[in-house]
Design a protein around this motif. Structure first.
Motif, PDB file in Angstrom:
ATOM      1  N   GLY A  62       0.786  -1.230   0.000  1.00 50.21           N
ATOM      2  CA  GLY A  62       0.000   0.000   0.000  1.00 50.21           C
ATOM      3  C   GLY A  62       0.814   1.273   0.000  1.00 50.21           C
ATOM      4  N   THR A  80      -0.487   4.593  -5.555  1.00 50.65           N
ATOM      5  CA  THR A  80      -1.645   4.654  -6.444  1.00 50.65           C
ATOM      6  C   THR A  80      -1.339   3.704  -7.599  1.00 50.65           C
ATOM      7  OG1 THR A  80      -0.695   6.574  -7.563  1.00 50.65           O
ATOM      8  CG2 THR A  80      -2.268   7.023  -5.816  1.00 50.65           C
ATOM      9  N   ASP A 103      -2.046  -0.353  -9.603  1.00 50.04           N
ATOM     10  CA  ASP A 103      -3.103  -1.302  -9.952  1.00 50.04           C
ATOM     11  C   ASP A 103      -2.983  -2.583  -9.123  1.00 50.04           C
ATOM     12  OD1 ASP A 103      -1.113  -2.924 -11.177  1.00 50.04           O
ATOM     13  OD2 ASP A 103      -1.513  -2.085 -13.150  1.00 50.04           O
ATOM     14  N   GLU A 104      -4.024  -3.411  -9.208  1.00 47.82           N
ATOM     15  CA  GLU A 104      -4.082  -4.643  -8.417  1.00 47.82           C
ATOM     16  C   GLU A 104      -2.974  -5.625  -8.786  1.00 47.82           C
ATOM     17  OE1 GLU A 104      -5.963  -5.255  -5.704  1.00 47.82           O
ATOM     18  OE2 GLU A 104      -6.573  -3.172  -5.957  1.00 47.82           O
ATOM     19  N   GLU A 105      -2.571  -5.642 -10.032  1.00 45.36           N
ATOM     20  CA  GLU A 105      -1.511  -6.551 -10.464  1.00 45.36           C
ATOM     21  C   GLU A 105      -0.194  -6.227  -9.750  1.00 45.36           C
ATOM     22  OE1 GLU A 105       0.813  -7.829 -14.566  1.00 45.36           O
ATOM     23  OE2 GLU A 105      -1.130  -6.832 -14.706  1.00 45.36           O
ATOM     24  N   LYS A 129       0.065  -4.500  -6.934  1.00 43.82           N
ATOM     25  CA  LYS A 129      -0.149  -4.766  -5.505  1.00 43.82           C
ATOM     26  C   LYS A 129       0.080  -6.240  -5.191  1.00 43.82           C
ATOM     27  CE  LYS A 129      -3.259  -1.060  -4.230  1.00 43.82           C
ATOM     28  NZ  LYS A 129      -4.605  -0.659  -3.878  1.00 43.82           N
ATOM     29  N   SER A 130      -0.444  -7.123  -6.025  1.00 40.32           N
ATOM     30  CA  SER A 130      -0.267  -8.564  -5.809  1.00 40.32           C
ATOM     31  C   SER A 130       1.202  -8.953  -5.890  1.00 40.32           C
ATOM     32  CB  SER A 130      -1.065  -9.363  -6.844  1.00 40.32           C
ATOM     33  OG  SER A 130      -2.435  -9.153  -6.658  1.00 40.32           O
TER      34      SER A 130
END
Length: 149
Positions: A52, A105, A107-109, A111-112
């Motif tokens: 995050g 800020t 994307d989810e990719e 973050k994963s």
């Protein structure tokens, strides 16, 4: 004061890994008020990271403003990471050294990927492994900034 600390920790939704020694990274300003800009890079030291956000050290004087988007480039377990974020907190320290909290800020990719890399890094650090797949800086922090103005 304790209640404030607890509520701040509860607001975080990702595991945060403290890095000692810190990770050498590069930072640049890429947007101001939704306008793309090109700036030079600054060398910074990341002393904790999560999917995050991160906390970094710098001699730069930067404002806490959501309109300023920063790009961080670093190497985590031989993966080149490029993450965008905004400064959400600033603490002024001694000798002009500032500590900044950044909220990503991304994307989810990404973050994963960060969740996976940070988890793996934590395991390797606990084992006491010699990690050469990250750009850790083990010297004096002020010397780092003198060498990388």
């Amino acid at each position: 004061m304790y209640d404030t600390m607890v509520s701040q920790r509860n607001q975080r939704s990702f595991f945060r890994l403290d890095l000692a020694p810190p990770l050498a990274a590069r930072m640049s300003i890429v947007k101001v008020n939704n306008n793309k800009i090109e700036t030079g890079e600054a060398h910074v030291l990341v002393d904790n990271i999560s999917a995050g956000g991160l906390r970094f050290l710098s001699l730069l004087q930067l404002p806490v403003r959501q309109e300023i988007v920063l790009e961080f480039r670093m190497r985590l377990l031989n993966q080149q990471i490029k993450a965008l974020g905004v400064i959400v907190r600033k603490e002024e320290g001694q000798n002009g050294l500032n500590q900044y909290g950044v909220s990503f800020t991304i994307d989810e990719e990404l973050k994963s990927l960060l969740v996976r890399l940070i988890g793996e890094l934590q395991i390797r650090l606990r084992r006491g492994s010699n990690i050469t797949s990250c750009d850790f800086y083990a010297g004096d922090i002020m010397d780092y900034f003198l060498q990388h103005p």
